[in-house]
Design a protein around this motif. Structure first.
Motif, PDB file in Angstrom:
ATOM      1  N   ASP A  45      47.113  66.845  20.370  1.00 17.17           N
ATOM      2  CA  ASP A  45      47.094  65.885  19.866  1.00 17.17           C
ATOM      3  C   ASP A  45      47.842  64.806  20.700  1.00 17.17           C
ATOM      4  OD1 ASP A  45      47.141  63.575  18.215  1.00 17.17           O
ATOM      5  OD2 ASP A  45      48.059  64.498  16.775  1.00 17.17           O
ATOM      6  N   PHE A  46      47.099  63.847  21.346  1.00 21.73           N
ATOM      7  CA  PHE A  46      47.712  63.017  22.202  1.00 21.73           C
ATOM      8  C   PHE A  46      48.409  61.776  21.419  1.00 21.73           C
ATOM      9  CE2 PHE A  46      44.428  64.886  24.760  1.00 21.73           C
ATOM     10  CZ  PHE A  46      45.005  65.322  25.943  1.00 21.73           C
ATOM     11  N   GLY A  47      48.088  61.610  20.162  1.00 24.17           N
ATOM     12  CA  GLY A  47      48.996  60.717  19.198  1.00 24.17           C
ATOM     13  C   GLY A  47      48.576  59.340  19.074  1.00 24.17           C
ATOM     14  N   ALA A  48      47.155  59.008  20.084  1.00 25.73           N
ATOM     15  CA  ALA A  48      46.872  57.714  20.056  1.00 25.73           C
ATOM     16  C   ALA A  48      46.468  57.205  18.593  1.00 25.73           C
ATOM     17  CB  ALA A  48      45.630  57.815  21.016  1.00 25.73           C
ATOM     18  N   LYS A  49      46.735  55.826  18.464  1.00 26.56           N
ATOM     19  CA  LYS A  49      46.096  55.364  17.223  1.00 26.56           C
ATOM     20  C   LYS A  49      44.836  55.597  16.926  1.00 26.56           C
ATOM     21  CE  LYS A  49      49.451  51.743  17.312  1.00 26.56           C
ATOM     22  NZ  LYS A  49      49.649  49.994  17.653  1.00 26.56           N
ATOM     23  N   VAL A  50      43.896  55.680  17.903  1.00 23.70           N
ATOM     24  CA  VAL A  50      42.526  56.132  17.672  1.00 23.70           C
ATOM     25  C   VAL A  50      42.169  56.806  18.741  1.00 23.70           C
ATOM     26  CG1 VAL A  50      40.030  55.141  17.712  1.00 23.70           C
ATOM     27  CG2 VAL A  50      41.664  53.804  16.590  1.00 23.70           C
ATOM     28  N   ASP A  51      41.572  58.117  18.318  1.00 20.93           N
ATOM     29  CA  ASP A  51      41.147  59.023  19.370  1.00 20.93           C
ATOM     30  C   ASP A  51      40.021  58.347  20.160  1.00 20.93           C
ATOM     31  OD1 ASP A  51      39.075  61.468  20.116  1.00 20.93           O
ATOM     32  OD2 ASP A  51      41.391  62.291  19.864  1.00 20.93           O
ATOM     33  N   PRO A  52      39.652  58.623  21.336  1.00 20.52           N
ATOM     34  CA  PRO A  52      38.729  58.259  22.171  1.00 20.52           C
ATOM     35  C   PRO A  52      37.292  58.703  21.550  1.00 20.52           C
ATOM     36  CG  PRO A  52      40.518  58.807  23.637  1.00 20.52           C
ATOM     37  CD  PRO A  52      41.031  59.102  22.540  1.00 20.52           C
ATOM     38  N   LEU A  53      37.344  59.935  21.171  1.00 14.36           N
ATOM     39  CA  LEU A  53      35.971  60.210  20.581  1.00 14.36           C
ATOM     40  C   LEU A  53      35.686  59.831  19.108  1.00 14.36           C
ATOM     41  CD1 LEU A  53      36.319  64.126  21.682  1.00 14.36           C
ATOM     42  CD2 LEU A  53      35.090  62.030  22.819  1.00 14.36           C
ATOM     43  N   ASP A  54      36.744  59.576  18.425  1.00  8.73           N
ATOM     44  CA  ASP A  54      36.635  58.775  17.381  1.00  8.73           C
ATOM     45  C   ASP A  54      35.768  57.223  17.624  1.00  8.73           C
ATOM     46  OD1 ASP A  54      37.495  60.867  15.922  1.00  8.73           O
ATOM     47  OD2 ASP A  54      39.310  59.939  15.468  1.00  8.73           O
ATOM     48  N   LEU A  55      36.361  56.560  18.508  1.00  9.19           N
ATOM     49  CA  LEU A  55      36.040  55.413  18.734  1.00  9.19           C
ATOM     50  C   LEU A  55      34.349  55.537  19.444  1.00  9.19           C
ATOM     51  CD1 LEU A  55      35.929  52.366  19.603  1.00  9.19           C
ATOM     52  CD2 LEU A  55      36.883  52.608  21.820  1.00  9.19           C
ATOM     53  N   SER A  56      34.140  56.594  20.232  1.00  8.32           N
ATOM     54  CA  SER A  56      32.576  56.576  20.766  1.00  8.32           C
ATOM     55  C   SER A  56      31.707  56.986  19.430  1.00  8.32           C
ATOM     56  CB  SER A  56      32.686  57.818  21.722  1.00  8.32           C
ATOM     57  OG  SER A  56      32.960  59.080  21.094  1.00  8.32           O
ATOM     58  N   ALA A  58      32.190  55.982  16.722  1.00  8.44           N
ATOM     59  CA  ALA A  58      31.984  54.617  15.859  1.00  8.44           C
ATOM     60  C   ALA A  58      30.869  53.654  16.508  1.00  8.44           C
ATOM     61  CB  ALA A  58      33.447  54.076  15.710  1.00  8.44           C
ATOM     62  N   ILE A  59      31.005  53.927  17.647  1.00  5.92           N
ATOM     63  CA  ILE A  59      30.151  52.917  18.508  1.00  5.92           C
ATOM     64  C   ILE A  59      28.637  53.513  18.384  1.00  5.92           C
ATOM     65  CG2 ILE A  59      29.379  52.315  20.991  1.00  5.92           C
ATOM     66  CD1 ILE A  59      32.397  52.255  21.861  1.00  5.92           C
ATOM     67  N   MET A  63      25.511  51.350  16.766  1.00  5.24           N
ATOM     68  CA  MET A  63      24.226  51.285  17.379  1.00  5.24           C
ATOM     69  C   MET A  63      23.120  51.961  16.567  1.00  5.24           C
ATOM     70  SD  MET A  63      25.392  51.462  21.399  1.00  5.24           S
ATOM     71  CE  MET A  63      23.766  51.125  21.902  1.00  5.24           C
ATOM     72  N   ASN A  64      23.605  53.202  16.107  1.00  6.10           N
ATOM     73  CA  ASN A  64      22.192  53.582  15.195  1.00  6.10           C
ATOM     74  C   ASN A  64      21.934  52.888  14.063  1.00  6.10           C
ATOM     75  OD1 ASN A  64      21.757  55.714  17.077  1.00  6.10           O
ATOM     76  ND2 ASN A  64      23.350  57.037  16.030  1.00  6.10           N
ATOM     77  N   GLN A  65      23.109  52.192  13.566  1.00  9.52           N
ATOM     78  CA  GLN A  65      22.654  51.170  12.295  1.00  9.52           C
ATOM     79  C   GLN A  65      21.686  50.226  12.725  1.00  9.52           C
ATOM     80  OE1 GLN A  65      26.646  50.632  11.173  1.00  9.52           O
ATOM     81  NE2 GLN A  65      26.768  52.337   9.625  1.00  9.52           N
ATOM     82  N   ILE A  66      22.134  49.536  13.941  1.00  3.95           N
ATOM     83  CA  ILE A  66      21.474  48.332  14.394  1.00  3.95           C
ATOM     84  C   ILE A  66      19.992  48.883  14.617  1.00  3.95           C
ATOM     85  CG2 ILE A  66      21.347  46.654  16.284  1.00  3.95           C
ATOM     86  CD1 ILE A  66      23.642  46.014  14.253  1.00  3.95           C
ATOM     87  N   ARG A  67      19.950  49.864  15.345  1.00  3.50           N
ATOM     88  CA  ARG A  67      18.380  50.383  15.875  1.00  3.50           C
ATOM     89  C   ARG A  67      17.899  50.543  14.497  1.00  3.50           C
ATOM     90  NH1 ARG A  67      20.304  54.255  19.649  1.00  3.50           N
ATOM     91  NH2 ARG A  67      19.580  52.795  21.059  1.00  3.50           N
TER      92      ARG A  67
END
Length: 124
Positions: A45-56, A58-59, A63-67
């Motif tokens: 657990d890297f302890g970041a406020k947001v895990d990079p994979l959680d951000l990806s 969300a992106i 994008m799927n919602q826009i599509r």
């Protein structure tokens, strides 16, 4: 986080986006990291406020919602608006990838990149 960054897409806010991404994605110092069990596997657990994979994730979701809106008759969203939304997400993903590359192991960087590749392939 994605919506916050999307509101800051004008060039004068590029440094602000960079600071937000750095603040939210940067892991804790190594001595403060913890080992956790996730689905039976031990991970750091890297302890970041947001895990990079959680951000990806969300992106990709955004994008799927826009599509999906593009496929709704009468949604009133132009191709230009959709194209700009995709481009804005691409910029955010590139900026986030740079932060992940600076602070994480290659495995995490590869996972981050691989999780975003399928959603961006159709527009590249």
């Amino acid at each position: 986080l994605v919506h916050k960054l999307l509101r800051l897409m004008t060039p004068e806010f590029a440094p602000t986006r960079a600071n937000i991404l750095e603040d939210t994605l940067k892991p804790k110092p190594e001595e403060e990291r913890e080992m956790v069990v996730v689905d039976g596997a031990v991970k750091t657990d890297f302890g970041a406020k947001v895990d990079p994979l959680d951000l990806s994730e969300a992106i990709v979701t955004y994008m799927n919602q826009i599509r999906g809106l593009n496929n709704v008759d009468g949604a009133g969203i132009s191709e230009d608006t959709i194209g700009q939304a995709f481009e804005d997400c691409r910029v955010i993903a590139k900026e986030a990838r740079a932060v992940v590359e600076r602070h994480y192991e290659e495995e995490t960087l590869d996972e981050f990149t691989d999780s975003l590749t399928p959603v961006f392939e159709p527009i590249m």
